[in-house]
Design an enzyme around this catalytic site. Structure first.
Site, PDB file in Angstrom:
ATOM      1  N   HIS A 189      18.544  56.981  29.613  1.00 11.34           N
ATOM      2  CA  HIS A 189      18.828  56.581  30.995  1.00 11.34           C
ATOM      3  C   HIS A 189      17.801  57.285  31.874  1.00 11.34           C
ATOM      4  CE1 HIS A 189      20.984  54.977  34.267  1.00 11.34           C
ATOM      5  NE2 HIS A 189      21.983  55.830  34.365  1.00 11.34           N
TER       6      HIS A 189
ATOM      7  N   GLU B 201      44.717  31.850  35.322  1.00 10.33           N
ATOM      8  CA  GLU B 201      43.680  31.139  36.068  1.00 10.33           C
ATOM      9  C   GLU B 201      42.587  32.066  36.607  1.00 10.33           C
ATOM     10  OE1 GLU B 201      43.197  27.954  36.314  1.00 10.33           O
ATOM     11  OE2 GLU B 201      44.985  27.490  35.150  1.00 10.33           O
TER      12      GLU B 201
END
Length: 404
Positions: free
Chosen positions: A179, A299
């Protein structure tokens, strides 16, 4: 959600495929759909110039070539010869330390682990077969023994320990990160790399667990790589070799700065923070409008993660649109620009916050606290207690694979 015309196409393609040579297994509707809706190999492949293990690819097909290295460039025999007589000293045994360390070991390279003696990481390393006094040492001894020092401590720990570690990184060693955080934001982290050493980065695009699991499957994770300091003139090839050794399948060239900017930005945006925020907003509106918890969850999350996102991941956004009903397509195409216009200012604010160091400062201040783990657990529990994720826990129990 498949449209009738699309379904007829699938059945026609499936019928046609059943007439192929009997030795070939009959194609399913899904594979037939792939035939219909995906570009041909010639269309799909971005223009590339290729030699063994190295591709020059125009991903956006706009004339901008990018270098991509693949593991074929570094077969096992070549890796062994290149790193002959060298020791990888892997400091820290968290997620990336676990995955990268075990992959290096399984690739037949000389790797040792450096962690605090008798701490949690020491015990975890022992469980994975690292032997005290042979392949498991305290941090100082491991660094002194190592030729390639892999600093895989957490970002906060890298900052805290750097005053002690820096003098041990002597000329001739290679300093490795996964990183760019500590090096790029050195004004905040105080991680100023010493002169006389190559400084390289390989950043797998996934957790250490994924790095390990893909390696065990005989595949490889995508990673980015970069060179910050090239003292020997060989840092570039060294970075690609290490990238393959730790389990990468493909390596994308970048810089330390671009790696950390895109990484922090992505995590806070679409990968984690942004998508969680959208899930919550949609779920809450559905609940406030009278929908049940199960309907709101299905949903919002269930259909996304179990049906639609896998299609995007495997074949692309266009495939996902084409696989849905005409009504779904029309609505999605109409509303997508509105979401983009609403969200783009937020994403620009986020990028500014990453680039100017605000996100780094926040991370260091929080994660550097002695009780940060306890505070983080409180935040996780707050997420677990949200209705959306309580509903999700119950919905997951009813997935076909979970029903006895």
């Amino acid at each position: 959600m498949a449209s009738r015309s699309f379904t007829r196409q699938l059945r026609a393609a499936a019928s046609k495929s059943s007439k192929s040579v009997s030795a070939v297994q009959r194609r399913t509707l899904v594979s037939a759909a792939r035939q219909l809706t995906r570009p041909t190999q010639a269309q799909r492949q971005a223009p590339a110039q290729q030699v063994r293990g190295l591709k020059m690819i125009d991903f956006a097909q706009n004339g901008q070539l990018e270098k991509v290295h693949e593991r074929a460039e570094w077969p096992a025999e070549k890796l062994h010869e290149y790193f002959k007589g060298q020791t990888f000293a892997l400091i820290g045994y968290g997620s990336q330390g676990y995955g990268q360390g075990l992959n290096l070991r399984d690739n037949g390279l000389n790797v040792i682990i450096g962690v605090r003696k008798d701490g949690a990481s020491w015990k975890a390393a022992q469980e994975d077969g690292w032997v005290p006094g042979e392949t498991l040492f305290d941090v100082d001894e491991a660094i002194n023994k190592g030729d390639i020092v892999m600093n895989l401590l957490s970002d906060a720990a890298q900052s805290e320990t750097w005053p002690h570690i820096k003098p041990l990184i002597t000329p001739g060693k290679t300093l490795y990160f996964s990183h760019g955080f500590s090096v790029v934001f050195k004004d905040l982290t105080k991680v100023d790399v010493p002169e006389g050493v190559d400084v390289v980065l390989v950043a797998p695009k996934g957790s250490g667990r994924t790095v390990r699991s893909l390696f065990k499957e005989g595949r490889g994770i995508n990673s980015s790589f970069a060179v910050f300091q090239d003292v020997t003139g060989k840092a570039y090839e060294k970075a690609t070799a290490i990238g393959v050794a730790i389990g990468s399948g493909y390596l994308y060239e970048t810089t330390f700065e671009k790696e950390v900017y895109s990484d922090l930005y992505g995590e806070r945006g679409c990968l984690m923070g942004g998508i969680h925020g959208m899930f919550l907003a949609q779920y809450e509106v559905l609940r406030e409008r009278g929908h049940t918890p199960s309907e709101a969850f299905n949903e919002t999350v269930e259909e996304a993660t179990q049906s639609l996102y896998p299609l995007i991941g495997k074949y692309g956004m266009d495939y996902m649109y084409d696989a849905c009903s005409t009504t779904a397509r029309r609505g999605a195409l109409d509303w997508s620009p509105r979401f983009k216009d609403a969200l783009k200012p937020v994403f620009n604010d986020l990028y500014d916050s990453v680039k100017n160091g605000t996100e780094t400062k926040r991370s260091l201040e929080f994660n550097g606290q002695a009780d940060y783990r306890a505070k983080f657990e409180i935040e996780l529990q707050a997420i677990r207690d949200l209705e959306i994720w309580k509903a999700g826990k119950e919905v997951r129990k009813l997935r076909p694979e979970n029903v006895e």
